[in-house]
Each structure stands twice: as C-alpha cells, then as structure tokens.
Design an enzyme around this catalytic site. Structure first.
Site, PDB file in Angstrom:
ATOM      1  N   CYS A  57      39.323  21.284 120.427  1.00 30.65           N
ATOM      2  CA  CYS A  57      38.452  20.413 119.636  1.00 30.65           C
ATOM      3  C   CYS A  57      37.890  19.308 120.512  1.00 30.65           C
ATOM      4  CB  CYS A  57      39.244  19.816 118.472  1.00 30.65           C
ATOM      5  SG  CYS A  57      38.296  18.649 117.470  1.00 30.65           S
ATOM      6  N   TYR A  88      26.930  22.483 114.397  1.00 30.94           N
ATOM      7  CA  TYR A  88      28.389  22.546 114.321  1.00 30.94           C
ATOM      8  C   TYR A  88      28.831  23.655 113.362  1.00 30.94           C
ATOM      9  CZ  TYR A  88      33.226  20.962 113.571  1.00 30.94           C
ATOM     10  OH  TYR A  88      34.593  20.893 113.479  1.00 30.94           O
ATOM     11  N   GLU A 100      33.081  24.521 122.273  1.00 35.30           N
ATOM     12  CA  GLU A 100      32.979  23.080 122.108  1.00 35.30           C
ATOM     13  C   GLU A 100      33.308  22.458 123.464  1.00 35.30           C
ATOM     14  OE1 GLU A 100      35.081  21.227 118.946  1.00 35.30           O
ATOM     15  OE2 GLU A 100      34.394  22.641 117.419  1.00 35.30           O
ATOM     16  N   ASP A 135      44.264  24.918 116.317  1.00 35.23           N
ATOM     17  CA  ASP A 135      42.843  25.241 116.192  1.00 35.23           C
ATOM     18  C   ASP A 135      42.581  26.619 116.783  1.00 35.23           C
ATOM     19  OD1 ASP A 135      42.210  22.791 115.006  1.00 35.23           O
ATOM     20  OD2 ASP A 135      42.027  21.804 116.947  1.00 35.23           O
ATOM     21  N   TYR A 140      37.223  27.170 120.682  1.00 30.55           N
ATOM     22  CA  TYR A 140      38.328  26.335 121.169  1.00 30.55           C
ATOM     23  C   TYR A 140      38.926  26.867 122.473  1.00 30.55           C
ATOM     24  CZ  TYR A 140      38.043  24.580 116.375  1.00 30.55           C
ATOM     25  OH  TYR A 140      37.603  24.044 115.186  1.00 30.55           O
ATOM     26  N   CYS A 203      43.204  14.868 116.010  1.00 32.46           N
ATOM     27  CA  CYS A 203      43.252  15.272 117.420  1.00 32.46           C
ATOM     28  C   CYS A 203      44.416  16.232 117.592  1.00 32.46           C
ATOM     29  CB  CYS A 203      43.416  14.070 118.347  1.00 32.46           C
ATOM     30  SG  CYS A 203      43.556  14.546 120.096  1.00 32.46           S
ATOM     31  N   CYS A 212      49.680  18.995 137.269  1.00 30.18           N
ATOM     32  CA  CYS A 212      48.756  19.683 138.168  1.00 30.18           C
ATOM     33  C   CYS A 212      48.924  19.094 139.565  1.00 30.18           C
ATOM     34  CB  CYS A 212      47.319  19.491 137.695  1.00 30.18           C
ATOM     35  SG  CYS A 212      46.092  20.296 138.744  1.00 30.18           S
TER      36      CYS A 212
END
Length: 220
Positions: A57, A88, A100, A135, A140, A203, A212
C-alpha cells in the site's frame, strides 16, 4: 488496501484508460508536498535524481521515504501496468496490471541511491509475491524500478546481497519485480502524503527484520 485480484491481464483484457491525467496535476501545477512544502510536480531542482518503488500500500510506503534526510519530494502513483492514466478504483479492480508505487526525488549528494535501496528492502517483505501483509493483489507486489544503468546495477547487486541475508534467516527467495521505470501516473490528490494528512490512517507495511547489508556499489 484489502484483498484484490492477483492475476495479471493481457493487453486485450486490460482497461484502455484515458489520455487525460489526474485533474489536480494540471489545475495545480505548483502543488506542494504536505510535509516539506517542496514541489510535487516537475520541474524539480537540477541537482536531484529520481527513484521509484512498489512495496505494498503506497500510503505507508511513501512515509518511509519522506522521513529520510536528503529527500526533496515524494509522490504516489501507478506504474508498470497497461492502462493509461488509471484511477485508484481501476487499479484495485485488477484490470490494469499497475503497481502502487512511490516516486522519490532526492539529492544524491545528501543521500545515496544505496541508502534509498536500504530503506526499500528493510521496510517491506519482498518475498510475498502478489501481496504485502494482509493486502493481497497485483498492485501490492514488490517492485524496484530503475531509471538508468547505474541504478540498475546497484538494484541488482542489492537484491542479490539481500536475498542471501534473507535465506540465511530461513526466508524464501525474493519475488521483487526489477525493471526499467515506465510511465509514472500520479495518483489522486487525496492519496498524496496520505498518512501525514490522516495520522491515524491505515498502514499495513512491515519489514522482515533482516538488515540489508552495506557494500552495494556507490555513486562515484
């Protein structure tokens, strides 16, 4: 957000779209970023560069980048699909193939592309295919879209290094789409900097908890 189609569609199946861009991008060409007050639309300062990512998202994804030092501006939109100037609702409908995405405009003398890649990898789960957390849907998917050969090299190197770290942690292979950045279609104005305008908004973004590693080739 929500559960949508995970299937990609052919050109024949895809919605055609329209030639007209989002109305706010033409009626308010001097639109300003809700958080830092910088421009949302070109022209951008000459000493800036662009990056583009899909990581679930786009509300939460955009916030991950605007909080970094060295970022001039962030915007959300749609890319890597077949439909011209999608809405959208159309993207959520599963017949555009668009992702997105967040477009990041940054100062390379203040934040390196390597550092931006680190934000990307560490703040979502790139092993989940056509979903991110709760999601579900092709919009996504994890996506890393480079603008030039230098970004491509660093993107691929970072993917290889991070995948090793994920596998060492017992996780699956990376499913991230890595490809040349295509047309960026701005999303509706209400989606821009959504979580700054709506601090209690949804969220669903979450990382893997795996760091990373440094060591990706830096800009000389």
């Amino acid at each position: 957000m929500g559960v949508h189609s995970t299937r990609m569609v052919s050109q024949e199946q895809a919605l055609k779209g329209r030639s007209k861009a989002m109305s706010w991008t033409t009626s308010n060409k001097d639109a300003k970023h809700y958080v830092n007050g910088n421009r949302l639309l070109p022209p951008f300062p000459q000493n800036t560069e662009k990056a583009m990512f899909g990581m679930g998202c786009f509300w939460g994804a955009e916030r991950k980048f605007w909080t970094q030092n060295g970022i001039y501006s962030t915007t959300v939109g749609y890319s890597s699909g077949r439909t011209e100037n999608p809405t959208y609702q159309e993207v959520c409908g599963g017949k555009t193939n668009h992702n997105e995405v967040v477009q990041v405009v940054y100062y390379p003398d203040q934040i390196s592309y390597q550092d931006i890649l680190k934000v990307f990898w560490e703040n979502h789960n790139p092993t989940q295919g056509m979903k991110q957390g709760n999601d579900v849907g092709s919009q996504y998917r994890s996506g890393l879209y480079y603008y030039d050969d230098e970004q491509k090299q660093q993107a691929l190197e970072s993917k290889e290094k991070y995948e090793k770290e994920l596998k060492n942690a017992g996780m699956s292979s990376i499913t991230t789409e890595v490809k040349l950045a295509g047309e960026f279609y701005y999303a509706e104005e209400n989606h821009q900097q959504y979580l700054a305008k709506n601090p209690g908004g949804y969220c669903g973004l979450g990382g893997t908890g795996v760091t990373c590693p440094f060591g990706v080739s830096k800009k000389s």
